[in-house]
Design a protein around this motif. Structure first.
Motif, mmCIF file in Angstrom:
data_model
loop_
_atom_site.group_PDB
_atom_site.id
_atom_site.type_symbol
_atom_site.label_atom_id
_atom_site.label_comp_id
_atom_site.label_asym_id
_atom_site.label_seq_id
_atom_site.Cartn_x
_atom_site.Cartn_y
_atom_site.Cartn_z
ATOM 1 N N SER A 1 27.842 49.818 -38.731
ATOM 2 C CA SER A 1 27.076 49.100 -37.719
ATOM 3 C C SER A 1 27.731 47.749 -37.470
ATOM 4 C CB SER A 1 25.614 48.928 -38.154
ATOM 5 O OG SER A 1 25.535 48.179 -39.349
ATOM 6 N N GLU A 2 27.380 47.174 -36.348
ATOM 7 C CA GLU A 2 27.968 45.895 -35.948
ATOM 8 C C GLU A 2 26.860 44.921 -35.589
ATOM 9 O OE1 GLU A 2 31.023 44.243 -32.500
ATOM 10 O OE2 GLU A 2 30.264 46.282 -32.387
ATOM 11 N N THR A 3 27.011 43.680 -36.037
ATOM 12 C CA THR A 3 26.107 42.608 -35.620
ATOM 13 C C THR A 3 26.941 41.610 -34.815
ATOM 14 O OG1 THR A 3 26.478 41.126 -37.507
ATOM 15 C CG2 THR A 3 24.848 42.887 -37.806
ATOM 16 N N GLU A 4 26.347 40.515 -34.425
ATOM 17 C CA GLU A 4 27.085 39.501 -33.674
ATOM 18 C C GLU A 4 28.162 38.830 -34.508
ATOM 19 O OE1 GLU A 4 24.725 36.661 -31.573
ATOM 20 O OE2 GLU A 4 23.341 38.201 -30.855
ATOM 21 N N THR A 5 28.002 38.823 -35.829
ATOM 22 C CA THR A 5 28.926 38.072 -36.679
ATOM 23 C C THR A 5 29.754 38.908 -37.643
ATOM 24 O OG1 THR A 5 27.170 37.719 -38.302
ATOM 25 C CG2 THR A 5 27.471 36.018 -36.616
ATOM 26 N N GLU A 6 29.406 40.191 -37.812
ATOM 27 C CA GLU A 6 30.118 40.996 -38.800
ATOM 28 C C GLU A 6 29.906 42.480 -38.539
ATOM 29 O OE1 GLU A 6 28.266 39.607 -42.371
ATOM 30 O OE2 GLU A 6 26.457 40.775 -42.047
ATOM 31 N N TRP A 7 30.715 43.276 -39.216
ATOM 32 C CA TRP A 7 30.535 44.720 -39.236
ATOM 33 C C TRP A 7 30.036 45.079 -40.624
ATOM 34 C CZ3 TRP A 7 32.337 48.619 -35.623
ATOM 35 C CH2 TRP A 7 32.833 48.095 -34.437
ATOM 36 N N LEU A 8 29.162 46.060 -40.708
ATOM 37 C CA LEU A 8 28.632 46.534 -41.982
ATOM 38 C C LEU A 8 29.015 48.000 -42.148
ATOM 39 C CD1 LEU A 8 25.099 44.955 -41.557
ATOM 40 C CD2 LEU A 8 27.019 44.026 -42.857
ATOM 41 N N VAL A 9 29.654 48.295 -43.266
ATOM 42 C CA VAL A 9 30.098 49.660 -43.524
ATOM 43 C C VAL A 9 29.484 50.119 -44.842
ATOM 44 C CG1 VAL A 9 32.084 51.166 -43.819
ATOM 45 C CG2 VAL A 9 32.258 49.187 -42.305
ATOM 46 N N ASP A 10 28.790 51.238 -44.792
ATOM 47 C CA ASP A 10 28.158 51.820 -45.975
ATOM 48 C C ASP A 10 29.059 52.949 -46.469
ATOM 49 O OD1 ASP A 10 26.198 52.475 -47.908
ATOM 50 O OD2 ASP A 10 25.393 54.021 -46.574
ATOM 51 N N LEU A 11 29.568 52.800 -47.695
ATOM 52 C CA LEU A 11 30.465 53.794 -48.269
ATOM 53 C C LEU A 11 29.757 54.644 -49.318
ATOM 54 C CD1 LEU A 11 33.691 51.676 -48.968
ATOM 55 C CD2 LEU A 11 33.166 53.064 -46.948
ATOM 56 N N ARG A 12 30.276 55.845 -49.484
ATOM 57 C CA ARG A 12 29.903 56.711 -50.607
ATOM 58 C C ARG A 12 31.136 56.760 -51.493
ATOM 59 N NH1 ARG A 12 30.052 62.164 -52.340
ATOM 60 N NH2 ARG A 12 28.088 62.786 -53.325
ATOM 61 N N VAL A 13 30.984 56.343 -52.740
ATOM 62 C CA VAL A 13 32.128 56.246 -53.646
ATOM 63 C C VAL A 13 31.891 57.139 -54.862
ATOM 64 C CG1 VAL A 13 33.588 54.684 -54.988
ATOM 65 C CG2 VAL A 13 32.480 53.846 -52.910
ATOM 66 N N TYR A 14 32.667 58.202 -54.952
ATOM 67 C CA TYR A 14 32.642 59.109 -56.102
ATOM 68 C C TYR A 14 34.091 59.352 -56.497
ATOM 69 C CZ TYR A 14 27.695 60.054 -56.214
ATOM 70 O OH TYR A 14 26.339 59.915 -56.367
ATOM 71 N N GLU A 15 34.637 58.398 -57.220
ATOM 72 C CA GLU A 15 36.030 58.466 -57.629
ATOM 73 C C GLU A 15 36.186 57.739 -58.951
ATOM 74 O OE1 GLU A 15 38.964 58.241 -54.474
ATOM 75 O OE2 GLU A 15 40.028 56.744 -55.669
ATOM 76 N N GLY A 16 36.900 58.345 -59.871
ATOM 77 C CA GLY A 16 37.083 57.726 -61.177
ATOM 78 C C GLY A 16 35.739 57.493 -61.846
ATOM 79 N N VAL A 17 35.488 56.256 -62.253
ATOM 80 C CA VAL A 17 34.228 55.919 -62.924
ATOM 81 C C VAL A 17 33.106 55.588 -61.942
ATOM 82 C CG1 VAL A 17 35.416 55.065 -64.977
ATOM 83 C CG2 VAL A 17 34.845 53.471 -63.143
ATOM 84 N N TYR A 18 33.407 55.555 -60.663
ATOM 85 C CA TYR A 18 32.417 55.143 -59.659
ATOM 86 C C TYR A 18 31.562 56.305 -59.196
ATOM 87 C CZ TYR A 18 35.335 51.030 -59.543
ATOM 88 O OH TYR A 18 36.043 49.926 -59.900
ATOM 89 N N MET B 1 34.307 64.454 -53.714
ATOM 90 C CA MET B 1 34.843 63.341 -54.467
ATOM 91 C C MET B 1 35.624 62.420 -53.537
ATOM 92 S SD MET B 1 33.874 63.471 -57.462
ATOM 93 C CE MET B 1 34.115 63.861 -59.132
ATOM 94 N N GLY B 2 35.796 61.196 -53.947
ATOM 95 C CA GLY B 2 36.563 60.243 -53.166
ATOM 96 C C GLY B 2 35.677 59.167 -52.569
ATOM 97 N N VAL B 3 36.208 58.540 -51.546
ATOM 98 C CA VAL B 3 35.505 57.469 -50.846
ATOM 99 C C VAL B 3 35.347 57.898 -49.398
ATOM 100 C CG1 VAL B 3 35.529 55.017 -50.261
ATOM 101 C CG2 VAL B 3 36.622 55.787 -52.363
ATOM 102 N N THR B 4 34.109 57.909 -48.904
ATOM 103 C CA THR B 4 33.833 58.288 -47.520
ATOM 104 C C THR B 4 32.878 57.287 -46.891
ATOM 105 O OG1 THR B 4 32.019 59.735 -48.213
ATOM 106 C CG2 THR B 4 34.181 60.759 -47.944
ATOM 107 N N VAL B 5 32.828 57.295 -45.579
ATOM 108 C CA VAL B 5 31.953 56.395 -44.833
ATOM 109 C C VAL B 5 30.645 57.105 -44.515
ATOM 110 C CG1 VAL B 5 31.672 55.079 -42.702
ATOM 111 C CG2 VAL B 5 33.896 55.126 -43.849
ATOM 112 N N ASN B 6 29.526 56.480 -44.913
ATOM 113 C CA ASN B 6 28.196 56.990 -44.557
ATOM 114 C C ASN B 6 27.791 56.520 -43.166
ATOM 115 O OD1 ASN B 6 27.653 58.252 -47.070
ATOM 116 N ND2 ASN B 6 26.992 56.313 -47.934
ATOM 117 N N ALA B 7 27.977 55.212 -42.912
ATOM 118 C CA ALA B 7 27.520 54.625 -41.655
ATOM 119 C C ALA B 7 28.270 53.333 -41.373
ATOM 120 C CB ALA B 7 26.023 54.341 -41.728
#
Length: 101
Positions: free
Chosen positions: A9-26, A1-7
């Motif tokens: 990555s970084e591009t030239e203009t931004e960072w992309l973060v993939d989360l796993r969210v299993y908390e409350g109603v999510y 349960m909770g919020v964790t990071v799956n992955a």
């Protein structure tokens, strides 16, 4: 349960973060977070440390967002102008080490 990071990555203009969210109603296996306007990282930090710092920053922002309301259904975008100021255990421990003298 909770919020964790799956992955992360970084591009030239931004960072992309993939989360796993299993908390409350999510219940989301993949929740995308785009981090924009990220300044250049401080010199001397390893890629692993930068990813750890980015993860802590995004996890904090996601939890604050959930606490104050709700997560946007298809992902969120956060400004990363303060990401490298995020305290993480490795950096805090390094600050506490004093050289004999």
């Amino acid at each position: 349960m909770g919020v964790t990071v799956n992955a992360i990555s970084e591009t030239e203009t931004e960072w992309l973060v993939d989360l796993r969210v299993y908390e409350g109603v999510y219940r989301k296996d993949h929740y995308p977070v785009r981090v924009v306007e990220v300044p250049s990282p401080p010199a001397g930090r390893t890629p692993e440390l930068l990813e750890r710092q980015m993860a802590e920053y995004v996890l904090t922002r996601a939890r604050l967002h959930m606490k104050s309301g709700s997560l946007p259904p298809k992902g969120m975008q956060v400004n990363g102008h303060e990401v490298w100021r995020t305290e993480i255990p490795e950096l805090s421990a390094a600050k506490e080490i004093k050289t004999p003298g």
